[in-house]
Write an enzyme that holds these catalytic residues in place. Sequence first.
Site, PDB file in Angstrom:
ATOM      1  CG  HIS A 260     -14.987 -33.428 -20.359  1.00 25.79           C
ATOM      2  ND1 HIS A 260     -14.607 -34.597 -20.930  1.00 25.79           N
ATOM      3  CD2 HIS A 260     -14.730 -32.738 -18.773  1.00 25.79           C
ATOM      4  CE1 HIS A 260     -13.790 -34.814 -19.507  1.00 25.79           C
ATOM      5  NE2 HIS A 260     -13.845 -33.720 -18.503  1.00 25.79           N
ATOM      6  CG  ASP A 310     -13.281 -27.115 -13.143  1.00 26.94           C
ATOM      7  OD1 ASP A 310     -13.541 -27.641 -12.011  1.00 26.94           O
ATOM      8  OD2 ASP A 310     -12.459 -27.440 -13.693  1.00 26.94           O
TER       9      ASP A 310
END
Length: 373
Positions: A260, A310
């Site tokens: 991320h 996700d």
Amino acid sequence: MSIHYGLKGIVALESNISRIDGGRSILEYRGYNIHNLAANASFEETAYLLLKGKLPTTLELKKFSETLAERRELPGKIIGVLYNLPTINYPTVILRTIYSYLGDMDEKLFQINSEELMRKAIDLIAKTPTIIAYYQNIRENKPLTHPNKTLSHAANFLWMLNGIEPDRVEEKALDLDLVLHAEHTLNASTFAARIAASTLSDMYAGIVSATGTLFGPLHGGASHNVIKMLRELEGKDAKDIEKWIDNKLQKRERVMGFGHRVYKTLDPRAKELRKLAKKLDNLKGNAWIAVSDKLTEIVYRKKRIYPNVDFYAASVYANLGIPEDQYINMFVMGRIVGWITHMMDQYQNNKIIRPLQKYIGKEERAYIQIDKR
Ligand code: CMC
């Protein structure tokens, strides 16, 4: 001139919508911690909080939820478009196309006073699940399952998608997923929406831009690739999974659902979604979390990166029986609230977004006539 590739580390604006502390695994919407919202707030309540900046009273929430429920049905002309699509390959491409049609039907397209913005906001949030579900009904050659006003936003979507009312666990699961996806500071798709708003373009244009930006596999498209990976690795032992990962990393490919830009520790949404996916695995007799846990251990050991939202969203959607190419649209269903909130904020405090570039090509070249080249 210093260059910040990918605008990494650049603070582009001030906002009171949400806050991430990437080192401490904190996400807050309007100052409320995501874990508290996950435990207590419905999607409708979260949407109200984001759009209006405060938690609703019982009456305010009832009215807001009723208004959303009343605005779910699509205009006949839009249903006509869905029945007459030339191709039906990518549901997210169709979704963003329908947003454009809705914009064209809006007689007050360019009006951005707060009343008009809220009307457009409610319309877009309410109609998004219907677009997704109708598309699925049509592609499966089934009659349309029309919205049911008595159901919540999450339950109504599953009703329209499957033609049967979901049980309480399924409803809560999707509701929680939507809460967790609703907003996430200045991610790529939200930035795209804000750029559109900064030119004073209309709200639909911003949502089309944001949906197109979310579509990429490095953003909302990751969950679709995660489920493909989980299917490929399902049933394999840890040694084979490690070999598969090594092979991928050697080719310098990214492992979908990991890493991320802002979180340098576990994404707090991933923590919530893992719990949820595990619960659903147990109920449905699946083992997505077993293979996910093996992957998490291996990827962390090799790259020191963590799973993101996700990664576990894929297992939640698989357990809910959502068609795999609709996973990105599930993300849109939640995140559209954040996009709209940011667009409203941009309209209110507008400065056109227009960064600079450093030119590295040749300069002041003599023009050569075409017959002399
Ligand atoms: N697989 C393998 N290596 C990775 C991954 C990954 N998923 N993510 C980061 N790295 C490595 C990589 O080596 C990178 O170095 P390089 O630039 O040489 O390739 C290094 O970590 C540093 O990455 P970073 O600068 O922290 O990452 P970034 O900010 O450039 O990219 C990201 C963030 C999310 C695009 C990236 O982690 C990625 O591609 N992940 C896979 C796709 C994915 O899961 N996307 C969903 C993101 S979360 C929800 C959302 O936004 O939709």
